[in-house]
Design a protein around this motif. Structure first.
Motif, PDB file in Angstrom:
ATOM      1  N   GLU A 184      53.047  41.983  34.563  1.00 11.86           N
ATOM      2  CA  GLU A 184      53.184  41.013  33.471  1.00 11.86           C
ATOM      3  C   GLU A 184      51.906  40.188  33.346  1.00 11.86           C
ATOM      4  N   ASN A 185      51.280  39.904  34.475  1.00 17.50           N
ATOM      5  CA  ASN A 185      50.048  39.115  34.476  1.00 17.50           C
ATOM      6  C   ASN A 185      48.789  39.974  34.509  1.00 17.50           C
ATOM      7  N   HIS A 186      48.932  41.263  34.758  1.00 21.89           N
ATOM      8  CA  HIS A 186      47.777  42.152  34.852  1.00 21.89           C
ATOM      9  C   HIS A 186      48.061  43.407  34.032  1.00 21.89           C
ATOM     10  N   PRO A 187      47.700  43.407  32.744  1.00 18.38           N
ATOM     11  CA  PRO A 187      47.994  44.579  31.903  1.00 18.38           C
ATOM     12  C   PRO A 187      47.329  45.829  32.435  1.00 18.38           C
ATOM     13  N   PRO A 188      48.044  46.946  32.445  1.00 17.75           N
ATOM     14  CA  PRO A 188      47.507  48.197  32.993  1.00 17.75           C
ATOM     15  C   PRO A 188      46.222  48.645  32.315  1.00 17.75           C
ATOM     16  N   SER A 189      46.044  48.307  31.037  1.00 15.06           N
ATOM     17  CA  SER A 189      44.847  48.755  30.318  1.00 15.06           C
ATOM     18  C   SER A 189      43.582  48.121  30.859  1.00 15.06           C
ATOM     19  N   LEU A 190      43.767  46.982  31.605  1.00 12.88           N
ATOM     20  CA  LEU A 190      42.600  46.289  32.130  1.00 12.88           C
ATOM     21  C   LEU A 190      42.349  46.602  33.599  1.00 12.88           C
ATOM     22  N   TYR A 250      37.989  49.011  39.064  1.00  6.95           N
ATOM     23  CA  TYR A 250      37.390  47.901  38.304  1.00  6.95           C
ATOM     24  C   TYR A 250      38.327  47.415  37.217  1.00  6.95           C
ATOM     25  N   ILE A 251      38.030  46.222  36.724  1.00 11.54           N
ATOM     26  CA  ILE A 251      38.674  45.764  35.497  1.00 11.54           C
ATOM     27  C   ILE A 251      37.597  45.772  34.406  1.00 11.54           C
ATOM     28  N   GLU A 252      38.043  46.062  33.198  1.00  5.37           N
ATOM     29  CA  GLU A 252      37.102  46.199  32.089  1.00  5.37           C
ATOM     30  C   GLU A 252      37.199  44.978  31.181  1.00  5.37           C
ATOM     31  N   ILE A 253      36.043  44.384  30.900  1.00  3.73           N
ATOM     32  CA  ILE A 253      35.982  43.195  30.037  1.00  3.73           C
ATOM     33  C   ILE A 253      35.067  43.509  28.857  1.00  3.73           C
ATOM     34  N   PRO A 254      35.632  43.813  27.695  1.00  3.45           N
ATOM     35  CA  PRO A 254      34.786  44.073  26.524  1.00  3.45           C
ATOM     36  C   PRO A 254      34.207  42.779  25.976  1.00  3.45           C
ATOM     37  N   CYS A 255      32.986  42.839  25.507  1.00  2.69           N
ATOM     38  CA  CYS A 255      32.380  41.671  24.888  1.00  2.69           C
ATOM     39  C   CYS A 255      33.000  41.495  23.497  1.00  2.69           C
ATOM     40  N   PRO A 256      33.713  40.401  23.253  1.00  6.14           N
ATOM     41  CA  PRO A 256      34.375  40.232  21.952  1.00  6.14           C
ATOM     42  C   PRO A 256      33.390  40.059  20.808  1.00  6.14           C
ATOM     43  N   SER A 257      32.130  39.695  21.125  1.00  9.90           N
ATOM     44  CA  SER A 257      31.105  39.521  20.096  1.00  9.90           C
ATOM     45  C   SER A 257      30.282  40.775  19.861  1.00  9.90           C
ATOM     46  N   HIS A 258      30.648  41.856  20.545  1.00 11.68           N
ATOM     47  CA  HIS A 258      29.965  43.142  20.365  1.00 11.68           C
ATOM     48  C   HIS A 258      28.459  43.013  20.605  1.00 11.68           C
ATOM     49  N   ASN A 290      42.355  29.421  14.964  1.00 14.05           N
ATOM     50  CA  ASN A 290      41.130  30.211  14.838  1.00 14.05           C
ATOM     51  C   ASN A 290      40.535  30.564  16.192  1.00 14.05           C
ATOM     52  N   ILE A 291      41.061  29.973  17.256  1.00 13.28           N
ATOM     53  CA  ILE A 291      40.535  30.246  18.590  1.00 13.28           C
ATOM     54  C   ILE A 291      41.374  31.341  19.232  1.00 13.28           C
ATOM     55  N   LEU A 292      40.727  32.412  19.638  1.00 15.59           N
ATOM     56  CA  LEU A 292      41.419  33.561  20.206  1.00 15.59           C
ATOM     57  C   LEU A 292      41.175  33.611  21.712  1.00 15.59           C
ATOM     58  N   ARG A 293      42.234  33.929  22.442  1.00 14.19           N
ATOM     59  CA  ARG A 293      42.156  34.002  23.906  1.00 14.19           C
ATOM     60  C   ARG A 293      42.845  35.266  24.393  1.00 14.19           C
ATOM     61  N   ASN A 294      42.633  35.566  25.679  1.00 15.45           N
ATOM     62  CA  ASN A 294      43.363  36.624  26.361  1.00 15.45           C
ATOM     63  C   ASN A 294      43.766  36.072  27.721  1.00 15.45           C
ATOM     64  N   PRO A 295      44.900  35.386  27.778  1.00 18.42           N
ATOM     65  CA  PRO A 295      45.295  34.703  29.024  1.00 18.42           C
ATOM     66  C   PRO A 295      45.369  35.632  30.233  1.00 18.42           C
ATOM     67  N   MET A 296      45.881  36.836  30.041  1.00 23.34           N
ATOM     68  CA  MET A 296      45.997  37.768  31.170  1.00 23.34           C
ATOM     69  C   MET A 296      44.625  38.148  31.703  1.00 23.34           C
ATOM     70  N   LEU A 297      43.708  38.433  30.791  1.00 24.43           N
ATOM     71  CA  LEU A 297      42.364  38.785  31.225  1.00 24.43           C
ATOM     72  C   LEU A 297      41.668  37.579  31.833  1.00 24.43           C
ATOM     73  N   GLN A 298      41.898  36.402  31.258  1.00 25.67           N
ATOM     74  CA  GLN A 298      41.305  35.182  31.811  1.00 25.67           C
ATOM     75  C   GLN A 298      41.753  34.963  33.257  1.00 25.67           C
ATOM     76  N   LYS A 299      43.055  35.166  33.514  1.00 27.98           N
ATOM     77  CA  LYS A 299      43.575  35.013  34.866  1.00 27.98           C
ATOM     78  C   LYS A 299      42.937  36.026  35.816  1.00 27.98           C
ATOM     79  N   ARG A 300      42.730  37.229  35.315  1.00 25.02           N
ATOM     80  CA  ARG A 300      42.119  38.275  36.149  1.00 25.02           C
ATOM     81  C   ARG A 300      40.675  37.929  36.486  1.00 25.02           C
ATOM     82  N   ILE A 301      39.949  37.401  35.480  1.00 27.17           N
ATOM     83  CA  ILE A 301      38.562  36.988  35.725  1.00 27.17           C
ATOM     84  C   ILE A 301      38.505  35.849  36.733  1.00 27.17           C
TER      85      ILE A 301
END
Length: 822
Positions: free
Chosen positions: A250-256, A261-269, A365-376
């Motif tokens: 629930e706190n660690h999505p399998p896709s990440l 490793y865990i994968e962190i895409p740059c949201p700003s490309h 307008n502010i976008l987050r990814n709480p699960m990924l943030q917790k993982r980081i």
């Protein structure tokens, strides 16, 4: 539906289909008979099953090849960078330019040797705006040249400091233009040729020490990989693991999460080269590249300024600093940087976002990814080092952000872009977010009032006009697209284009200072052009310089004058009949006259606007339709003359060579021509007979003598001394010969109809052509008429019926006499 294909007869019931599916499922041999239906044999069923599997496997391979994104390590990316630097190092502006040049290519200049050319060329925009489109956009020559110039400037200049607003009246096709443009951009950017690259962080949890903190993940992995080795686990142990697993995932999505490793895409490309610290990039590229052409461009040209000035987003910057502190060496950090193609997807808002006026703003307008943030946070042991938050603008960073019409909610969006465009940054809570996007908007002229109060914003706006079509060839293409290309078969050649000219006349200014400054008095062309010179301007907007212009005016058509005339188009095309009006009017015209055996001709066109729909004539400039008839009459007369004219080229060539030779001697001299070897007696009659074909029989003696002197001077000063003696040309290859030959042929053609005009048999023979009655005429008339009709068909694309009708038109209206004085 698959089952229905396996047996024959009338439509089956659901139960019957189920039986057939069972037959397929168990591959039962023999036939299944019920209610007159049957299954194929087991051999056929096996074959069908094999085909299904083969089709599914082929589909899987095709989709995998298309969708799979290759992820490269930073080192592999650098090898690709060295191999293809011009394709790898590019931002959205360079990518947009490459897309445009790929689909449009280089323009075609019909006058490549013209010293006064302003490079107003023909660009074939079909691949960009027409092919594969449900709603094609037809870019005329005027707009295509304007667009290409802006795209070239876009690639070179300070691109991120502007928004490009395409302005045009309703019905000009703005929305169609932008939708097709973005569709092709997305298509190109997702190909190998158009790939742009973005950064993906892969944080190796073992290197960062996380393997000690999540034994549950290891335990679950072992359990999933070796289920048979864990049979001794008791039921309550499994239940306990399941509960913990549920909470963990629930706190660690399998896709990440992967094994390593865990994968962190740059949201700003962010482009991967921005991960190299800014102050070290110049020396890094100096070491990376050899001293070649690309390295010179990279270090000197404006379009690559972004490589040395741009910074990565705050997420990537924070990750770099945090990892550097944790790992100790930059090389270890770069081992966690990976690269993949930037996936553009308009529907998901990735790389391309389009907003309609009715689209309401996001509540948050502010976008987050709480699960990924917790993982980081877990990995870095510090919740404040990296904040994974961003705005909607990040998703189109290094992409395209577009507004469809500046109305309602899009007014607010444009205002919000003010600071972003000016500074290139956007505040997201306390974090500054980089925004370097291609900003595009559409606008109706009346909507300019919505941004009049943004005076400080005005220098950031680049307006690009999208007028109604001003190129008659493009206007005709619209009719062909809407009503089918077969419509040409129902028109006599030129009539369809003259309908387009009539429509376009309402979109042009009735007075053009640039045209008047060039031509002076329009009355000298009253037999071919209207007094407002619109017909001449239309030809120039297609890139064609009419042959009926005098040589003096052609010489005076300088590059400066050409540029003024093309600049005139920026104040035209926002009035008159719109694109929608044009289609509606053409539909009525075509429906009215596309009847019976006769082709649609100029008389029908004239009557439509003057008698059937006189209300439309009020929008057409006064005298335009009459001038259009004059131009048409002149043009078809030249076509008939050209088609009827046949001559002895050898005889013409011989007389021109004799004349060039003879003007060097006194009257009464007898000389052997050095060019033909024939013996000539040079007399006044000898010269006059040839001059009648060169300058006309009515020219007085003084002009004849002047013409002879000019010819003799040209021969001795240039033809003989330069072209023949120095360059080794034959007399028939010289400019003097070409000039005299053109004069000779032109004057022969002017008189070619004279023997036939008064011959009633000739007219009747044309009327009876391609019938049994035609065989009753004499051989000479049959040969002449057949020669005329065949030439009209082959040279000017007439049908036999159209050729007959236009010949009758020329004879019955006595057009030869009408233009005899010109």
């Amino acid at each position: 539906m698959a089952a229905r294909a396996l047996y024959h007869g009338k439509t089956q019931t659901h139960e019957e289909e189920n039986l057939v599916f069972e037959c397929l499922k168990w591959k039962k041999p023999g036939f299944f008979k019920k209610s007159g239906f049957y299954c194929h044999s087991s051999t056929s069923l096996l074959s069908i099953m094999d085909n299904i599997q083969s089709a599914l496997q082929h589909l899987e391979r095709s989709l995998s090849e298309r969708e799979q994104q290759t992820v490269l390590s930073f080192e592999e990316f650098l090898r690709l960078l060295v191999a293809k630097p011009d394709k790898v190092i590019r931002n959205v502006f360079q990518l947009f330019y490459d897309m445009m040049t790929t689909y449009i290519g280089e323009g075609e200049d019909e006058y490549p040797d013209d010293p006064e050319s302003i490079h107003f060329v023909h660009y074939d925009c079909d691949r960009l705006f027409v092919e594969g489109s449900d709603h094609p956009f037809f870019a005329d020559r005027v707009f295509a040249n304007r667009l290409i110039k802006h795209v070239e400037a876009l690639k070179r200049g300070a691109q991120q400091n502007k928004i490009y607003i395409f302005e045009g009246p309703p019905g000009c096709g703005k929305s169609t233009f932008l939708n097709n443009l973005l569709r092709k951009f997305e298509e190109y950017a997702n190909t190998e040729e158009g790939s742009c690259f973005e950064t993906v962080w892969r944080l190796n949890r073992r290197h960062l020490g996380e393997h000690e903190s999540i034994p549950l993940f290891e335990k679950l992995t072992q359990l999933l990989e070796n289920p048979t080795e864990n049979e001794e686990l008791e039921e309550n142990d499994i239940s306990h693991i399941s509960d913990e697993a549920a909470e963990f995932f629930e706190n660690h999505p399998p896709s990440l999460i992967t094994e390593d490793y865990i994968e962190i895409p740059c949201p700003s490309h962010d482009h991967p080269i921005l991960m190299i610290p800014k102050q070290y990039r110049r020396s890094f590229f100096d070491d990376l590249f050899m001293n070649d052409e690309f390295k010179w461009k990279l270090f000197t040209e404006k379009e690559y300024d972004w490589v040395f000035k741009s910074q990565p987003c705050t997420i990537c910057s924070s990750l770099y600093q945090a990892l550097l502190q944790k790992l100790g060496t930059p090389l270890e950090v770069f081992r966690m940087i990976y690269v993949r193609p930037y996936p553009f997807n308009r529907r998901l808002g990735e790389g391309i976002s389009v907003f309609n006026p009715g689209d309401k703003p996001m509540q948050q307008n502010i976008l987050r990814n709480p699960m990924l943030q917790k993982r980081i946070n877990t990995l870095l042991k510090d919740s404040n080092q990296v904040k994974y938050l961003f705005s909607e603008y990040a998703k189109t960073n290094n992409g395209i952000y577009a507004l469809m019409d500046i109305k309602t909610h899009n007014i607010d969006r444009l205002i919000e872009l003010h600071n972003i465009i000016s500074e290139g940054v956007h505040k997201v809570e306390e974090v500054e977010e980089n925004v370097n996007s291609l900003f595009i908007a559409l606008m109706n002229p009346e909507d300019k009032k919505n941004i009049q109060n943004l005076q400080s914003f005005s220098d950031r706006i680049e307006y690009i006009d999208i007028p109604y079509i001003l190129d008659l060839n493009t206007e005709v293409e619209v009719y062909r697209n809407i009503f089918g290309r077969h419509i040409d078969e129902n028109f006599i050649p030129r009539v369809l284009h003259n309908f387009a000219r009539t429509i376009i006349s309402t979109r042009l200014k009735t007075k053009s200072e640039a045209m008047l400054e060039w031509i002076g008095d329009p009355k000298k062309y009253q037999m071919y052009c209207d007094e407002n010179l619109q017909l001449l301007k239309m030809e120039l907007y297609t890139g064609y310089i009419p042959r009926w212009l005098t040589q003096d005016d052609v010489k005076r058509f300088t590059a400066q004058r050409r540029q003024k005339i093309i600049t005139d188009s920026e104040t035209e095309g926002d009035f008159g009949f719109s694109g929608r009006d044009s289609i509606k009017i053409f539909n009525e015209f075509y429906s009215t006259y596309n009847k019976g055996d006769r082709l649609i001709n100029m008389t029908m066109l004239y009557n439509f606007f003057t008698k059937v729909r006189p209300d439309l004539n009020k929008s057409i400039p006064t005298g335009f339709l009459d001038a259009l008839i004059h131009l048409y009459d002149y043009t078809v007369l030249q076509e008939v003359k050209e088609s009827l004219y046949y001559y002895n080229e050898e005889q013409i060539s011989r007389e021109i060579q004799h004349y060039i030779f003879a003007v060097n001697f006194e009257h009464g001299a007898v000389q052997t021509c050095k060019f033909t070897g024939e013996r000539l007696e040079i007399t006044e009659d000898f010269l006059s007979n040839i001059e009648n074909h060169l300058i006309g029989a009515t020219v007085d003696q003084n002009k004849r003598l002047t013409f002879r002197k000019d010819t003799q001077k040209e021969y001795t000063s240039k033809t003989l001394t330069q072209e023949i003696m120095l360059e080794g040309k034959a007399i028939t290859e010289t400019k003097l010969y070409d000039t005299l030959h053109d004069r000779y042929v032109y004057n022969l053609k002017e008189k070619v109809l004279d023997p036939f005009i008064e011959n009633e048999n000739f007219r009747r023979a044309i009327k009876d052509y391609d019938t049994e009655d035609f065989k009753t005429y004499g051989k000479r008339i049959m040969d002449d008429v057949t020669f005329l009709i065949n030439n009209l068909c082959t040279k000017y694309r007439y049908t036999k019926q159209g050729a007959k009708e236009v010949c009758m038109y020329v004879i019955d209206r006595n057009l030869s006499q009408k233009f005899a004085v010109h």
